[in-house]
Write an enzyme that holds these catalytic residues in place. Structure first.
Site, short mmCIF file in Angstrom:
data_model
loop_
_atom_site.label_atom_id
_atom_site.label_comp_id
_atom_site.label_asym_id
_atom_site.label_seq_id
_atom_site.Cartn_x
_atom_site.Cartn_y
_atom_site.Cartn_z
N GLY A 45 0.85 -1.19 0.00
CA GLY A 45 0.00 0.00 0.00
C GLY A 45 0.88 1.23 0.00
CD GLN A 50 3.35 5.79 2.87
OE1 GLN A 50 2.37 5.24 2.39
NE2 GLN A 50 4.37 5.13 3.39
CB CYS A 106 5.28 2.43 7.72
SG CYS A 106 4.79 3.92 6.84
CG LEU A 107 6.86 1.25 1.76
CD1 LEU A 107 6.24 1.52 0.39
CD2 LEU A 107 8.02 0.26 1.64
CG HIS A 148 -0.46 1.00 7.38
ND1 HIS A 148 0.37 0.73 8.44
CD2 HIS A 148 0.26 1.74 6.50
CE1 HIS A 148 1.55 1.28 8.20
NE2 HIS A 148 1.52 1.90 7.04
CD GLU A 149 -0.91 2.40 2.79
OE1 GLU A 149 -0.54 3.58 2.64
OE2 GLU A 149 -0.11 1.50 3.11
CG HIS A 152 0.22 6.83 5.58
ND1 HIS A 152 1.31 7.39 6.21
CD2 HIS A 152 0.52 5.52 5.40
CE1 HIS A 152 2.23 6.46 6.41
NE2 HIS A 152 1.78 5.31 5.93
#
Length: 192
Positions: A45, A50, A106-107, A148-149, A152
């Site tokens: 995702g 991000q 997380c990226l 999660h996304e 963000h």
């Protein structure tokens, strides 16, 4: 085009993102670049903040997780076949079910993974890339990735769910990430 991923500490990761219209400049190009960036970074995702865009847009490919389950895990998420989908101007309508823990990463916060508890199901209203409105309920690992996304675009990070002691223990690692003292195999930008 692969976009740099914004690292922990960047203000954009703490902003509540703005809704967009179909006239948003180069939207399809941004979506294509987000898919490419996500796959190049081995993510499942990716949210627009991000990649330094404070807009309510994220992409999810939970099919990758479902299709790569080990043989003994195939019954872990019954009925969840995964999705590959774009979410625009998403709003959570409802959540239900027992909370369950899963080790999230997380990226934007590389090399840190921690257990986070989230509800089993999420009902979400969103528009697809053609600005067609949908309202669907997702469960299992797909719901997990969506939660999660979605966080963000609300200015939240998975580490916000950790207990204070755990956060203190991670402070050094988080500081290193925000200062760029970390090596990753994908493009990142660090706060100044």
């Amino acid at each position: 085009m692969i976009l740099p991923i914004v690292a922990y500490g960047a203000p954009v990761l703490r902003e509540v993102s703005q809704d967009i219209t179909p006239e948003y400049p180069d939207l399809q190009k941004l979506i294509d670049n987000m898919w490419e960036t996500m796959y190049a970074s081995n993510g499942v995702g990716l949210a627009a903040p991000q990649v330094n865009k404070p807009i309510r847009l994220f992409v999810v490919d939970s099919e990758q997780i479902i299709n790569n389950l080990e043989e003994d895990e195939t019954n872990a998420y019954p009925g969840d076949h995964g999705i590959k989908q774009v979410f625009i101007n998403a709003k959570i309508v409802d959540t239900e079910g027992d909370e369950w823990a899963y080790q999230e990463g997380c990226l934007s916060i590389p090399k840190i993974r921690e257990d986070v508890s989230r509800p089993e199901k999420v009902k979400i209203r969103y528009m697809d890339e053609n600005f067609k409105q949908h309202e669907r309920t997702f469960h299992g690992i797909t719901a997990r990735v969506i939660f999660h996304e979605y966080d963000h675009i609300e200015g939240k990070l998975f580490i916000d769910y950790l207990k204070p002691l755990k956060k203190r223990l991670l402070k050094g690692k988080l500081d290193d990430i925000s200062k760029g003292k970390i090596k990753v195999d994908y493009k990142m930008t660090f706060p100044r």
